[in-house]
Design a protein around this motif. Structure first.
Motif, PDB file in Angstrom:
ATOM      1  N   THR A 113       0.851  -1.192   0.000  1.00 61.05           N
ATOM      2  CA  THR A 113       0.000   0.000   0.000  1.00 61.05           C
ATOM      3  C   THR A 113       0.884   1.240   0.000  1.00 61.05           C
ATOM      4  O   THR A 113       2.085   1.175   0.280  1.00 61.05           O
ATOM      5  N   GLY A 114       0.271   2.372  -0.299  1.00 58.75           N
ATOM      6  CA  GLY A 114       1.026   3.607  -0.313  1.00 58.75           C
ATOM      7  C   GLY A 114       0.109   4.800  -0.475  1.00 58.75           C
ATOM      8  O   GLY A 114      -1.122   4.671  -0.475  1.00 58.75           O
ATOM      9  N   THR A 115       0.737   5.958  -0.615  1.00 61.60           N
ATOM     10  CA  THR A 115       0.019   7.226  -0.711  1.00 61.60           C
ATOM     11  C   THR A 115       0.513   7.959  -1.952  1.00 61.60           C
ATOM     12  O   THR A 115       1.721   7.995  -2.227  1.00 61.60           O
ATOM     13  N   ARG A 129      -3.061   0.780  -3.559  1.00 59.90           N
ATOM     14  CA  ARG A 129      -2.370  -0.493  -3.323  1.00 59.90           C
ATOM     15  C   ARG A 129      -1.841  -1.004  -4.657  1.00 59.90           C
ATOM     16  O   ARG A 129      -2.411  -0.740  -5.712  1.00 59.90           O
ATOM     17  N   VAL A 130      -0.767  -1.769  -4.556  1.00 56.08           N
ATOM     18  CA  VAL A 130      -0.119  -2.272  -5.767  1.00 56.08           C
ATOM     19  C   VAL A 130      -0.917  -3.434  -6.363  1.00 56.08           C
ATOM     20  O   VAL A 130      -1.548  -4.223  -5.627  1.00 56.08           O
ATOM     21  N   VAL A 131      -0.921  -3.502  -7.661  1.00 56.40           N
ATOM     22  CA  VAL A 131      -1.412  -4.671  -8.385  1.00 56.40           C
ATOM     23  C   VAL A 131      -0.354  -4.975  -9.445  1.00 56.40           C
ATOM     24  O   VAL A 131       0.291  -4.058  -9.959  1.00 56.40           O
ATOM     25  N   PHE A 132      -0.165  -6.244  -9.698  1.00 57.81           N
ATOM     26  CA  PHE A 132       0.871  -6.626 -10.668  1.00 57.81           C
ATOM     27  C   PHE A 132       0.218  -7.121 -11.948  1.00 57.81           C
ATOM     28  O   PHE A 132      -0.629  -8.010 -11.922  1.00 57.81           O
ATOM     29  N   PRO A 178      -6.714   2.617  -6.542  1.00 55.77           N
ATOM     30  CA  PRO A 178      -7.200   3.243  -5.301  1.00 55.77           C
ATOM     31  C   PRO A 178      -7.685   2.192  -4.313  1.00 55.77           C
ATOM     32  O   PRO A 178      -8.265   1.181  -4.695  1.00 55.77           O
ATOM     33  N   LEU A 179      -7.478   2.482  -3.012  1.00 51.03           N
ATOM     34  CA  LEU A 179      -7.993   1.590  -1.964  1.00 51.03           C
ATOM     35  C   LEU A 179      -9.473   1.848  -1.757  1.00 51.03           C
ATOM     36  O   LEU A 179      -9.962   2.932  -1.947  1.00 51.03           O
TER      37      LEU A 179
END
Ligand SMILES: [Zn+2]
Length: 144
Positions: free
Chosen positions: A67-69, A126-129, A143-144
């Motif tokens: 996750t991140g901002t 959040r990351v998705v690959f 987006p979360l």
């Protein structure tokens, strides 16, 4: 096939070296990792042979929550190549990654599955690959 908002992968292999291969191996498993200095805990992305904070030379790979901002972003509305006409608008952002400390780690990535006009600095993502081949999974954020 062009997907609106998803910048197409330009490569089908990360062409990694021994310093960066662990990142891509983890990406294939759907895990976001970062190289962390064993001396001071500073995280380096991309990895480097020497820590810019303490000049340490010992590192370990640690898994991040993924996750991140959003630290910054831009909305690309003009296709820079004809084949991107069906892709625009898309969002390219700088993501500050959770689980890092100090200066932190920021990653430039495509932010997908969002309304480009509603994206804001400070939004959580959040990351998705996006697995584009047997050796390459492109990290994107949603987006979360
Ligand atoms: Zn260090």
């Amino acid at each position: 096939m062009a997907i609106k908002g998803v910048f197409p992968a330009a490569l089908d292999d990360p062409y990694a070296n021994e310093a960066t291969q662990p990142f891509w191996d983890a990406a294939l498993r759907g895990v976001l990792t970062v190289s962390r200095c064993r001396t001071c805990g500073n995280c380096l992305l991309p990895p480097a042979p020497v820590c810019f904070q303490c000049q340490g030379e010992a590192f370990e790979w640690v898994e991040l929550p993924g996750t991140g901002t959003i630290y910054s972003f831009t909305v690309v509305r003009h296709p820079l190549r004809p084949d991107l006409a069906d892709v625009v608008p898309y969002v390219s952002g700088v993501i500050e990654l959770d689980g890092t400390q100090g200066a932190g780690c920021r990653m430039i990535a495509n932010i997908i599955e969002c309304d480009p006009d509603s994206v804001r600095i400070g939004d959580k993502v959040r990351v998705v690959f996006d697995r584009v081949s047997d050796t390459y999974a492109v990290p994107r954020f949603t987006p979360l």
